[in-house]
Write an enzyme that holds these catalytic residues in place. Structure first.
Site, PDB file in Angstrom:
ATOM      1  N   ASP A  58       0.898  -1.229   0.197  1.00 50.23           N
ATOM      2  CA  ASP A  58       0.201  -0.042   0.022  1.00 50.23           C
ATOM      3  C   ASP A  58       1.010   1.177   0.038  1.00 50.23           C
ATOM      4  O   ASP A  58       1.449   1.570   1.118  1.00 50.23           O
ATOM      5  CB  ASP A  58      -1.021   0.034   1.095  1.00 50.23           C
ATOM      6  CG  ASP A  58      -1.886   1.233   1.140  1.00 50.23           C
ATOM      7  OD1 ASP A  58      -3.022   1.016   0.676  1.00 50.23           O
ATOM      8  OD2 ASP A  58      -1.614   2.398   1.650  1.00 50.23           O
ATOM      9  N   GLU A  60       2.277   5.146  -0.198  1.00 48.76           N
ATOM     10  CA  GLU A  60       1.785   6.702   0.112  1.00 48.76           C
ATOM     11  C   GLU A  60       2.567   7.219  -1.037  1.00 48.76           C
ATOM     12  O   GLU A  60       3.478   7.145  -1.403  1.00 48.76           O
ATOM     13  CB  GLU A  60       2.127   6.957   1.510  1.00 48.76           C
ATOM     14  CG  GLU A  60       1.327   6.200   2.428  1.00 48.76           C
ATOM     15  CD  GLU A  60      -0.342   6.138   2.261  1.00 48.76           C
ATOM     16  OE1 GLU A  60      -0.916   6.999   1.972  1.00 48.76           O
ATOM     17  OE2 GLU A  60      -0.721   4.888   2.583  1.00 48.76           O
ATOM     18  N   ASP A 114      -2.531   1.317  -6.610  1.00 41.62           N
ATOM     19  CA  ASP A 114      -1.182   1.001  -6.196  1.00 41.62           C
ATOM     20  C   ASP A 114      -0.153   0.701  -7.493  1.00 41.62           C
ATOM     21  O   ASP A 114       0.499   1.164  -7.566  1.00 41.62           O
ATOM     22  CB  ASP A 114      -1.151   0.060  -4.983  1.00 41.62           C
ATOM     23  CG  ASP A 114      -1.952   0.779  -3.802  1.00 41.62           C
ATOM     24  OD1 ASP A 114      -0.937   1.412  -3.058  1.00 41.62           O
ATOM     25  OD2 ASP A 114      -2.931   0.781  -3.304  1.00 41.62           O
ATOM     26  N   HIS A 127      -3.893   5.926   6.604  1.00 38.09           N
ATOM     27  CA  HIS A 127      -3.076   6.438   5.428  1.00 38.09           C
ATOM     28  C   HIS A 127      -1.563   6.471   5.791  1.00 38.09           C
ATOM     29  O   HIS A 127      -0.764   7.136   5.100  1.00 38.09           O
ATOM     30  CB  HIS A 127      -3.256   8.039   5.080  1.00 38.09           C
ATOM     31  CG  HIS A 127      -4.726   8.122   4.649  1.00 38.09           C
ATOM     32  ND1 HIS A 127      -5.243   7.287   3.436  1.00 38.09           N
ATOM     33  CD2 HIS A 127      -5.897   8.556   5.175  1.00 38.09           C
ATOM     34  CE1 HIS A 127      -6.625   7.801   3.381  1.00 38.09           C
ATOM     35  NE2 HIS A 127      -7.127   8.401   4.441  1.00 38.09           N
ATOM     36  N   ASP A 169      -1.869   0.581   6.711  1.00 36.94           N
ATOM     37  CA  ASP A 169      -2.616   0.309   5.677  1.00 36.94           C
ATOM     38  C   ASP A 169      -2.544  -0.955   5.328  1.00 36.94           C
ATOM     39  O   ASP A 169      -3.328  -2.008   5.524  1.00 36.94           O
ATOM     40  CB  ASP A 169      -2.861   1.255   4.630  1.00 36.94           C
ATOM     41  CG  ASP A 169      -3.470   2.467   4.885  1.00 36.94           C
ATOM     42  OD1 ASP A 169      -4.093   2.693   5.960  1.00 36.94           O
ATOM     43  OD2 ASP A 169      -3.334   3.385   4.013  1.00 36.94           O
TER      44      ASP A 169
HETATM   45  P1  AMP Z   1      -4.359   5.646   0.753  1.00 38.97           P
HETATM   46  O1  AMP Z   1      -3.623   4.211   0.165  1.00 38.97           O
HETATM   47  O2  AMP Z   1      -5.698   5.498   0.831  1.00 38.97           O
HETATM   48  O3  AMP Z   1      -3.511   5.978   1.923  1.00 38.97           O
HETATM   49  O4  AMP Z   1      -3.708   6.697  -0.317  1.00 38.97           O
HETATM   50  C1  AMP Z   1      -2.655   6.714  -1.149  1.00 38.97           C
HETATM   51  C2  AMP Z   1      -2.358   7.846  -1.621  1.00 38.97           C
HETATM   52  O5  AMP Z   1      -3.534   8.505  -2.209  1.00 38.97           O
HETATM   53  C3  AMP Z   1      -2.150   8.776  -0.438  1.00 38.97           C
HETATM   54  O6  AMP Z   1      -0.737   8.846  -0.106  1.00 38.97           O
HETATM   55  C4  AMP Z   1      -2.310  10.124  -1.413  1.00 38.97           C
HETATM   56  O7  AMP Z   1      -1.207  10.715  -2.161  1.00 38.97           O
HETATM   57  C5  AMP Z   1      -3.530  10.012  -2.268  1.00 38.97           C
HETATM   58  N1  AMP Z   1      -4.638  10.497  -1.316  1.00 38.97           N
HETATM   59  C6  AMP Z   1      -5.400   9.475  -0.563  1.00 38.97           C
HETATM   60  N2  AMP Z   1      -6.629  10.022  -0.196  1.00 38.97           N
HETATM   61  C7  AMP Z   1      -6.514  11.179  -0.661  1.00 38.97           C
HETATM   62  C8  AMP Z   1      -7.336  12.300  -0.546  1.00 38.97           C
HETATM   63  N3  AMP Z   1      -8.253  12.696   0.120  1.00 38.97           N
HETATM   64  N4  AMP Z   1      -6.936  13.714  -1.344  1.00 38.97           N
HETATM   65  C9  AMP Z   1      -5.736  13.623  -1.818  1.00 38.97           C
HETATM   66  N5  AMP Z   1      -5.020  12.668  -2.220  1.00 38.97           N
HETATM   67  C10 AMP Z   1      -5.270  11.262  -1.546  1.00 38.97           C
HETATM   68 MG    MG Z   2      -2.376   3.891   2.180  1.00 40.59          MG
END
Ligand code: AMP
Ligand code: MG
Length: 362
Positions: A97, A99, A201, A258, A263
């Site tokens: 996962d 970031e 991803d 996040h 995650d």
């Molecule tokens: P996640 O796996 O949901 O933590 O998201 C992976 C990546 O997507 C994050 O590190 C951000 O770069 C992008 N991302 C996730 N949620 C948001 C959001 N609400 N607004 C902008 N970018 C996001």
């Molecule tokens: Mg994540």
């Protein structure tokens, strides 16, 4: 799996007797499934408690679990092993996962760069986490993280400034795979498959990062298990965000949402529940490759990998299907939104006749 299915089918009298035994079992298991379908939550929990099983989760989850349990017990009574226990497609599943850099306003054309690269190995036999990898990554195109990004991911400017750049981290990850004996041997690879929560991803972050850093996209990243899809197909739910997938299993998110590592661990917990409840996780998405084996960024780059595509990849179905593989363009969802499409019928009862002899306990 491959070995079992490549064996010549049983013939003559033996096959007839196996078929009738299979049909009999099929009927008995189907009858049990019918009973389970009529049970309320309290009844389901009581039965699961008697069987010393996990009693957490929604009614649909409990039904699935109890059916799996009854099926396993019925097979064992017939001196047969559960197909899922000897028949898993991969020895290990690696949950990733990423970031990435981001802006609150989501500016058009913004190039995300990976800033955290975590991975968790699940051994499918023991259904335990047996290893982890984690590195922060220094972004190059937008070296300064936005405040929004730090708030969202918990990753500070300092953490990425002290981290290696992407090509080095990718190399460290490859070395880690080797150290853990996780060798990708092509389409027939049994050793491991990648699993992620949603298509992006691999289909966005890694694909674009490799392109921007002039790294070839690793072979293991071209097809993956989208856990969200596996989950909603298996438990018959709509597409759900990570915290809701956990909640329906009666679990809570552990750690910081996040944070890539947290995650990944939580996605791994979901994958372990799926395996325990009898879901044979398989690849279900892939990068759409164009001529020269490269993706074409002008088009949609992620597409669905159907059960038939998967079986042909693994040599489990006829060659004419293999030839159609690259033409298969069943699309995956465009965004991680609600989508009830692409349900596949997880076969709860069927015991393939050619497996009967193999399932017989020694
Ligand atoms: P996640 O796996 O949901 O933590 O998201 C992976 C990546 O997507 C994050 O590190 C951000 O770069 C992008 N991302 C996730 N949620 C948001 C959001 N609400 N607004 C902008 N970018 C996001
Ligand atoms: Mg994540």
């Amino acid at each position: 799996m491959g070995d079992i299915n490549k064996d010549p089918p049983e013939t003559g009298v033996l096959q007839d007797s196996l078929r009738s035994e299979g049909e009999n079992l099929h009927k008995q298991i189907a009858k049990r499934n019918g009973e389970v379908n009529r049970m309320n939550k309290g009844e389901l929990r009581a039965k699961l408690r008697d069987l010393k099983q996990d009693t957490r989760g929604t009614r649909a989850v409990l039904q699935k679990r109890l059916k799996h349990c009854y099926k396993k017990n019925r097979l064992s009574k017939a001196n047969l092993r559960d197909p899922a226990s000897i028949n898993h497609f991969y020895d290990n599943i690696i949950v990733i996962d990423f970031e990435a850099t981001c802006e609150e306003a989501k500016p058009p054309g913004f190039k995300h760069e990976i800033i955290e690269f975590p991975a968790v190995i699940i051994n499918t036999q023991s259904r335990k986490i047996i290893g982890e990898f984690q590195s922060y990554v220094q972004p190059v195109l937008n070296p300064r993280l936005s405040k929004f990004c730090t708030r969202l991911t918990g990753i500070s400017q300092e953490m990425v400034e002290n981290a290696p750049k992407f090509p080095e981290v990718l190399n460290q990850f490859k070395n880690w795979l080797n150290e853990n004996n996780l060798i990708f041997e092509g389409e027939d690879c049994r050793s491991f498959a990648i699993a992620t929560d949603g298509p992006w991803d691999m289909g966005r972050f890694l694909l674009h990062q490799c392109n921007d850093s002039q790294q070839p996209l690793p072979e293991w990243a071209k097809k993956w298990i989208n856990i969200k899809k596996s989950y909603c197909n298996f438990y018959r739910t709509k597409r759900l965000p990570l915290n809701q997938m956990l909640e329906k299993l009666g679990l809570h998110f552990e750690g910081r949402p996040h944070c890539g590592m947290d995650d990944s661990r939580n996605i791994a917990r979901i994958a372990i529940h799926l395996l325990n409840d009898g879901c044979n996780l398989r690849l279900n998405e892939r990068i759409r490759l164009h001529s020269g084996g490269k993706p074409d960024f002008r088009y949609r780059v992620v597409c669905n990998l159907s059960r038939r595509d998967f079986e042909s990849l693994r040599g489990l179905s006829k060659p004419d299907v293999i030839n159609n593989e690259e033409e298969s363009d069943e699309d995956t969802e465009n965004e991680d939104d609600e989508d009830l499409g692409h349900f596949e019928n997880p076969d709860e009862v069927d015991i393939p006749i050619e497996m009967m002899a193999k399932l017989r306990m020694k």
